[in-house]
Write a protein that holds these residues in place. Structure first.
Motif, PDB file in Angstrom:
ATOM      1  N   SER A   1       0.843  -1.138   0.149  1.00 34.70           N
ATOM      2  CA  SER A   1       0.053  -0.109   0.197  1.00 34.70           C
ATOM      3  C   SER A   1       1.033   1.029   0.058  1.00 34.70           C
ATOM      4  O   SER A   1       0.422   2.255  -0.696  1.00 34.70           O
TER       5      SER A   1
ATOM      6  N   PRO B   1      -1.108  -2.924  -7.126  1.00 37.06           N
ATOM      7  CA  PRO B   1      -2.171  -2.820  -7.611  1.00 37.06           C
ATOM      8  C   PRO B   1      -2.629  -3.327  -6.377  1.00 37.06           C
ATOM      9  O   PRO B   1      -2.277  -3.821  -5.500  1.00 37.06           O
ATOM     10  N   GLY B   2      -4.188  -3.278  -6.087  1.00 38.83           N
ATOM     11  CA  GLY B   2      -4.620  -4.444  -4.637  1.00 38.83           C
ATOM     12  C   GLY B   2      -4.371  -5.808  -5.424  1.00 38.83           C
ATOM     13  O   GLY B   2      -5.096  -6.405  -6.083  1.00 38.83           O
TER      14      GLY B   2
ATOM     15  N   SER C   1      -7.251  -9.269  -5.690  1.00 39.94           N
ATOM     16  CA  SER C   1      -8.966  -8.198  -5.270  1.00 39.94           C
ATOM     17  C   SER C   1     -10.275  -9.998  -4.724  1.00 39.94           C
ATOM     18  O   SER C   1     -11.133  -9.465  -5.036  1.00 39.94           O
TER      19      SER C   1
ATOM     20  N   ARG D   1      -1.716 -10.050  -7.424  1.00 42.48           N
ATOM     21  CA  ARG D   1      -1.108  -8.770  -7.672  1.00 42.48           C
ATOM     22  C   ARG D   1      -0.985  -8.729  -9.312  1.00 42.48           C
ATOM     23  O   ARG D   1      -0.388  -9.541  -9.621  1.00 42.48           O
ATOM     24  N   HIS D   2      -1.440  -7.635  -9.752  1.00 41.46           N
ATOM     25  CA  HIS D   2      -1.086  -7.606 -11.616  1.00 41.46           C
ATOM     26  C   HIS D   2       0.399  -7.202 -11.458  1.00 41.46           C
ATOM     27  O   HIS D   2       0.991  -7.000 -12.190  1.00 41.46           O
ATOM     28  N   ARG D   3       0.798  -6.201 -10.172  1.00 36.97           N
ATOM     29  CA  ARG D   3       2.556  -6.367 -10.695  1.00 36.97           C
ATOM     30  C   ARG D   3       2.078  -6.086  -9.366  1.00 36.97           C
ATOM     31  O   ARG D   3       1.962  -5.769  -7.882  1.00 36.97           O
TER      32      ARG D   3
END
Ligand SMILES: Cc1cc2nc3c(=O)[nH]c(=O)nc-3n(C[C@H](O)[C@H](O)[C@H](O)COP(=O)(O)OP(=O)(O)OC[C@H]3O[C@@H](n4cnc5c(N)ncnc54)[C@H](O)[C@@H]3O)c2cc1C
Length: 354
Positions: free
Chosen positions: A137, A142-143, A145, A230-232
């Motif tokens: 954070s 990105p979070g 989901s 996470r996407h990243r």
């Protein structure tokens, strides 16, 4: 190069060992007074996954039970998967995590216990700080989901098949996930239930108690498991590089919530590539994304099945002797290893043998 690692769970400690072996200076920060506490894990880890850590930890010293298979209750229909050999171990997670952190210290890491990181130290950073990662954070990653909420307790166990875990599938009782009983020995088991958030895991655990007829104690532990990635998971920010690993990155088997095998495998890569975020991102995805995707799709599909569909799945699996297939070809961690000619030939053979 200096590498700062936040979190002395398995991913943090293995990242530390890996970075040290690459010749880096390592500081490892843990908010609790020791590694491994509080325990929020059933401790079930595949034999293959544990063997892959043999250069860092002797898992046999932390083993409390050996597991040969599973009894899977599909909304009332039972499937027995019995491999006839040890395929997984139940570990004392606190002592296992403690041994990993000790190994990092022995190899040269500076350990700081009782130190919660709120502002980030200078240098390249690895966030191994679990599902609610403040490194993620703090650096705007990105979070995640999808999370599962869990509720667990220790129960007296009837001793039936103490070398088999029991898994309960029912989206009415455990929406989107499942419940489990993991024998610790012949008298006790760790019982738990999970449901995709915002479901109520306490209600799910009460449903398991009612379903099994076993009275569960009121004291329960609660936790969360990330079941999507996470996407990243890596970036450069100014002059430093930031990598996420383990639960912080969502490197978890969505089917079971198990994160130690993939988290520690990615941690080795993170330690080696602490200064090279793009390479880290590429390497761990090349090594594990296909398997993690397969877990996610299976988790997602199972989580949508009605009781009737789960029972139908159990009877189709029995008809095609899927238990036999799993006994020979099953792989707890890597579903893609089961993809091969036998996946098609096995059901055909089963039909012909009828
Ligand atoms: C109920 C339950 C059962 C499970 N059962 C299994 C199982 O049977 N098998 C399996 O493989 N996995 C299981 N898991 C998942 C497994 O526990 C995790 O995947 C694993 O612990 C992830 O390791 P990690 O090192 O990435 O994170 P963690 O183990 O969560 O470690 C993160 C560490 O970072 C520390 N930390 C966090 N923030 C800070 C901060 N700001 N500063 C300093 N320190 C910080 C935390 O105190 C913690 O020690 C289970 C999880 C749950 C909830």
């Amino acid at each position: 190069m200096r590498v700062q690692i936040v979190g002395a769970g398995p991913s943090g400690s293995v990242s530390a060992v890996s970075a040290l072996r690459e010749g880096h200076n390592v500081c490892l920060y843990e908010e609790h007074e020791k590694a491994g506490f509080p325990v929020n894990c059933s401790g079930l880890i595949s034999k293959e996954g544990l063997s892959s850590l043999s250069d860092i930890v002797d898992f046999r010293r932390h083993t409390i039970n050996r597991i040969k298979g599973a009894v899977i209750d599909c909304a009332g229909s039972r499937l027995l998967v019995d491999s006839g050999r040890d395929i997984a171990y139940v570990l004392d997670r606190a002592s296992f995590d403690g041994a990993l952190a000790q190994k990092a210290e022995e190899e040269g890491a500076k350990l700081f216990f009782g130190k919660r990181i709120t502002s980030f130290p200078k240098g390249n950073l690895i966030g191994a700080d679990g599902p609610l990662s403040s490194v993620a954070s703090g650096f705007g990653f990105p979070g995640i989901s999808r999370f599962v909420g869990t509720s667990q307790c220790r129960v007296r166990y009837d001793g039936e098949m103490p070398d088999h875990v029991r898994v309960f599938l029912s989206n009415e009782m455990f929406p989107g996930f499942f419940a489990w009983m993991i024998p610790q020995n012949e008298e006790e088991a760790e019982a738990g239930a999970g449901c995709v958030l915002p479901g109520n895991s306490d209600r799910a655990l009460n449903a398991l108690s009612k379903y099994t007829g076993i009275l569960f104690p009121k004291e329960r532990k609660h936790s969360i498991i990330p079941v999507a990635r996470r996407h990243r998971t890596a970036l450069s920010s100014g002059s430093r590089n930031v990598l996420l690993v383990g639960d912080a990155a969502g490197q978890v088997k969505s089917t079971t919530g198990g994160g130690v095998v993939f988290g520690t495998s990615c941690a080795r890569i993170a330690g080696r590539l602490a200064g090279r975020p793009n390479e880290y991102e590429e390497r761990w995805r090349a090594a594990h994304a296909k398997d993690l995707d397969a877990h996610y799709h299976i988790h997602y599909a199972l989580g949508r099945l009605s009781g009737d569909s789960l029972r139908a799945l159990a009877s189709v699996s029995s008809a095609f002797r899927i238990e036999e297939f799993l006994k020979k070809e099953g792989n707890m961690d890597r579903p893609t290893k089961m993809l091969g000619p036998n996946l098609l030939l096995h059901p055909l053979r089963s039909l012909l043998q009828k």
